[in-house]
Design a protein around this motif. Structure first.
Motif, short mmCIF file in Angstrom:
data_model
loop_
_atom_site.label_atom_id
_atom_site.label_comp_id
_atom_site.label_asym_id
_atom_site.label_seq_id
_atom_site.Cartn_x
_atom_site.Cartn_y
_atom_site.Cartn_z
N GLU A 1 0.76 -1.20 0.07
CA GLU A 1 -0.08 0.09 -0.03
C GLU A 1 0.91 1.26 -0.05
N SER A 2 2.01 1.29 1.05
CA SER A 2 2.77 2.36 0.78
C SER A 2 3.52 2.61 -0.26
N ALA A 3 4.04 1.41 -0.85
CA ALA A 3 4.95 1.45 -2.11
C ALA A 3 3.95 2.03 -3.34
N ALA A 4 2.52 1.75 -3.12
CA ALA A 4 1.65 2.29 -4.29
C ALA A 4 1.56 3.74 -4.36
N LEU A 5 1.44 4.36 -3.07
CA LEU A 5 1.15 5.54 -2.75
C LEU A 5 2.59 6.45 -3.05
N CYS A 6 3.74 5.81 -2.69
CA CYS A 6 5.05 6.54 -2.88
C CYS A 6 5.27 6.46 -4.55
N LEU A 7 4.94 5.51 -5.32
CA LEU A 7 5.18 5.46 -6.67
C LEU A 7 4.03 6.24 -7.31
N GLY A 8 2.98 6.35 -6.90
CA GLY A 8 1.82 6.95 -7.39
C GLY A 8 1.94 8.45 -7.30
N VAL A 9 2.29 8.92 -6.10
CA VAL A 9 2.41 10.68 -6.03
C VAL A 9 3.78 11.04 -6.90
N LEU A 10 4.73 10.12 -7.04
CA LEU A 10 6.10 10.52 -7.92
C LEU A 10 5.45 10.59 -9.19
N ALA A 11 4.80 9.27 -9.90
CA ALA A 11 4.16 9.59 -11.22
C ALA A 11 3.18 10.56 -11.27
N GLY A 12 2.38 10.62 -10.54
CA GLY A 12 1.18 11.61 -10.74
C GLY A 12 1.89 13.20 -10.73
N GLY A 13 3.02 13.41 -9.83
CA GLY A 13 3.63 14.74 -10.09
C GLY A 13 4.47 15.05 -11.23
N CYS A 14 4.92 13.72 -11.78
CA CYS A 14 5.43 13.87 -13.31
C CYS A 14 4.75 13.98 -14.37
N LEU A 15 3.46 13.41 -14.34
CA LEU A 15 2.51 13.31 -15.52
C LEU A 15 2.34 14.40 -16.08
N PRO A 16 1.93 15.40 -15.61
CA PRO A 16 1.24 16.60 -16.19
C PRO A 16 2.25 17.45 -16.87
N LEU A 17 3.68 17.25 -16.73
CA LEU A 17 4.74 17.51 -17.42
C LEU A 17 5.02 16.76 -18.77
N LEU A 18 4.69 15.70 -18.89
CA LEU A 18 4.94 14.68 -19.86
C LEU A 18 3.74 14.84 -21.00
N VAL A 19 2.63 15.42 -20.49
CA VAL A 19 1.39 15.47 -21.43
C VAL A 19 1.40 16.58 -22.03
N PRO A 20 1.35 16.64 -23.65
CA PRO A 20 1.28 17.80 -24.18
C PRO A 20 -0.10 18.55 -24.01
N SER A 21 0.10 19.60 -24.04
CA SER A 21 -1.16 20.61 -23.35
C SER A 21 -2.39 20.39 -24.74
N TRP A 22 -1.83 20.30 -26.16
CA TRP A 22 -2.69 20.32 -27.15
C TRP A 22 -3.56 18.71 -27.04
N LEU A 23 -3.11 17.89 -26.35
CA LEU A 23 -3.78 16.62 -26.30
C LEU A 23 -4.71 16.49 -25.28
N MET A 24 -4.41 17.22 -24.24
CA MET A 24 -5.51 17.39 -22.93
C MET A 24 -5.05 18.25 -21.87
N PHE A 25 -5.77 18.56 -20.99
CA PHE A 25 -5.35 19.36 -20.08
C PHE A 25 -4.35 18.73 -19.01
N PRO A 26 -3.17 19.26 -18.97
CA PRO A 26 -2.17 18.41 -18.18
C PRO A 26 -2.55 17.59 -16.92
N LEU A 27 -2.96 18.77 -15.96
CA LEU A 27 -3.46 18.53 -14.75
C LEU A 27 -4.64 17.34 -14.56
N ALA A 28 -5.06 17.33 -15.86
CA ALA A 28 -6.34 15.93 -15.72
C ALA A 28 -5.88 14.87 -15.73
N ALA A 29 -4.43 14.68 -16.41
CA ALA A 29 -3.80 13.52 -16.65
C ALA A 29 -3.67 12.46 -15.42
#
Length: 427
Positions: free
Chosen positions: A143-171
């Motif tokens: 459970e803790s590993a999922a939260l650790c990996l999730g919060v890091l991936a969720g923090g990076c994901l908006p930076l990787l999604v092009p704004s023309w494709l979708m609203f980055p913070l919604a990713a």
């Protein structure tokens, strides 16, 4: 099914249950504010989430004890898919409010059934004397590993999604919905449980309240459980005192809100890593201490000392303040994980399958009640006397709770049998 197979399934479900929440954690508030919500509206939405979760905690626990663990877990995953998908598309306050209501329902439904499924299955395979600590420890670590990996991936994901494709913070929310859909499939395919007697809707509606009442009576009447509920409330006080006051403290140290937000994301991930390590080490702590209750005392004392260290170093600034805050955070969550894991084991050993999820829901409700008290008092205390004073009080509360584990009564089959039980209305 073998014990090893049951453990693998439990670990997978534990990971997938918390991964969606980790993914959306870093961006949720930013998504709301970027789409026009005020800070007050965000706070109101979070309050509604808490009210829904607390209000449904016991009824959903009773439902899992009546109709089965898999049905309730599948419903939780379905509500989470709907809530996160709606959040990614929300543009108004009312849409966001509907999404947090769906998430609150999902959170209440998911509180306890997976662990209850694993304990019931292990008892069926190895008997009531089966050692629960190794499996529960690995589940808590996942459970803790999922939260650790999730919060890091969720923090990076908006930076990787092009704004023309979708609203980055919604990713991140959309990714969380996909992860929750995977959870739904896994629960339906990988968690077999004995068939329950077919019940009519009226039968279920009658039986769930009776099961809830019996479970609450057990939690408040059995000496072991009564102490564990109070310990959970103390943990809730500490958790909320940290979550409430740490972001502002880190923003002050970093010099700006944006930098403080980034620092908090990193420190939160480190805390989840510490929690995973604490869960994994809990069985060893119990062995070294001479039993689960003594191991819980050690974890409680370590947690209290960590909060005390945060209070003592609250006056430090700059890099030294950040380093001490991060170190204190990691050690705190490791100690708290040891206490929580061993308390969970003692809780499951003190109940039977008939009220297992209801009692664990009562424990979760106790933790949230402690958090509500902290929310209502520690913000004002910090404003009047400073963050250090608030953390010092939290440390004192946690240290005092160690006394609850001293000479902890041992639950026996005969003591469990003396507790009033819910009568079945299905036949």
């Amino acid at each position: 099914m073998t014990a090893r197979s049951a453990l693998r399934r439990y670990l997978l479900v534990s990971f997938l249950t918390w991964l969606p929440l980790g993914l959306m954690m870093a961006s949720m508030v930013l998504l709301m504010t970027e789409r026009g919500l005020s800070v007050a509206q965000v706070g109101l939405a979070m309050t509604v989430f808490g009210i829904v979760t607390v209000g449904l905690e016991l009824p959903t626990g009773g439902l899992a004890d009546v109709v089965g663990r898999r049905v309730v877990l599948a419903a939780a995953a379905a509500f989470l898919v709907a809530g996160l998908a709606l959040m990614s598309m929300s543009t108004t306050f009312w849409m966001f409010l509907a999404s947090v209501v769906l998430k609150g329902v999902a959170r209440a439904l998911s509180s306890g059934p997976a662990t209850s499924w694993y304990v019931d299955t292990l008892h069926e395979i190895e008997g009531r004397d089966a050692d629960l600590k190794p499996g529960l420890a690995r589940g808590g670590a996942m459970e803790s590993a999922a939260l650790c990996l999730g919060v890091l991936a969720g923090g990076c994901l908006p930076l990787l999604v092009p704004s023309w494709l979708m609203f980055p913070l919604a990713a991140p929310s959309l990714a969380g919905a996909v992860a929750a859909a995977v959870l739904l499939v896994v629960v339906l395919l990988a968690l077999p449980e004995p068939a329950h007697a077919r019940r009519s809707l009226s039968g279920v509606l009658r039986e769930v309240p009776v099961t809830v009442v019996a479970g609450v009576r057990l939690a408040t009447g059995a000496p072991v459980l009564r102490r564990l509920m109070l310990a959970a409330a103390s943990s809730g006080v500490v958790l909320v005192s940290i979550e409430l006051l740490t972001p502002g403290r880190l923003a002050q140290l970093a010099g700006a809100a944006e930098a403080g937000g980034m620092a908090y994301a990193v420190v939160a991930a480190l805390g989840f890593a510490g929690s995973a390590a604490g869960s994994a080490l809990a069985p060893r702590a119990a062995r070294l201490a001479g039993g689960s209750a003594r191991g819980a005392i050690a974890g409680t004392v370590l947690t209290a000392l960590s909060v005390g260290a945060l209070a003592a170093t609250a006056g430090l600034g700059g890099a030294s303040g950040l380093m001490t805050a991060a170190l204190g955070y990691v050690v705190l969550f490791a100690g708290l994980a040891v206490t929580s894991l061993l308390s969970l084991e003692m809780t499951h050993n003190a109940v039977t399958a008939a009220e297992r999820t209801t009692v664990t829901s009562t424990s979760s409700l106790s933790l949230q009640s402690g958090g509500i008290v902290a929310n209502l008092t520690f913000g004002a205390l910090a404003a009047q006397a400073g963050v250090a004073a608030a953390w010092a009080v939290a440390a004192a509360v946690m240290l005092a709770s160690a006394l609850l584990f001293v000479r902890m009564p041992v639950a026996t089959d005969s003591s469990r049998a003396r507790v009033p039980r819910a009568r079945s209305h299905s036949g």
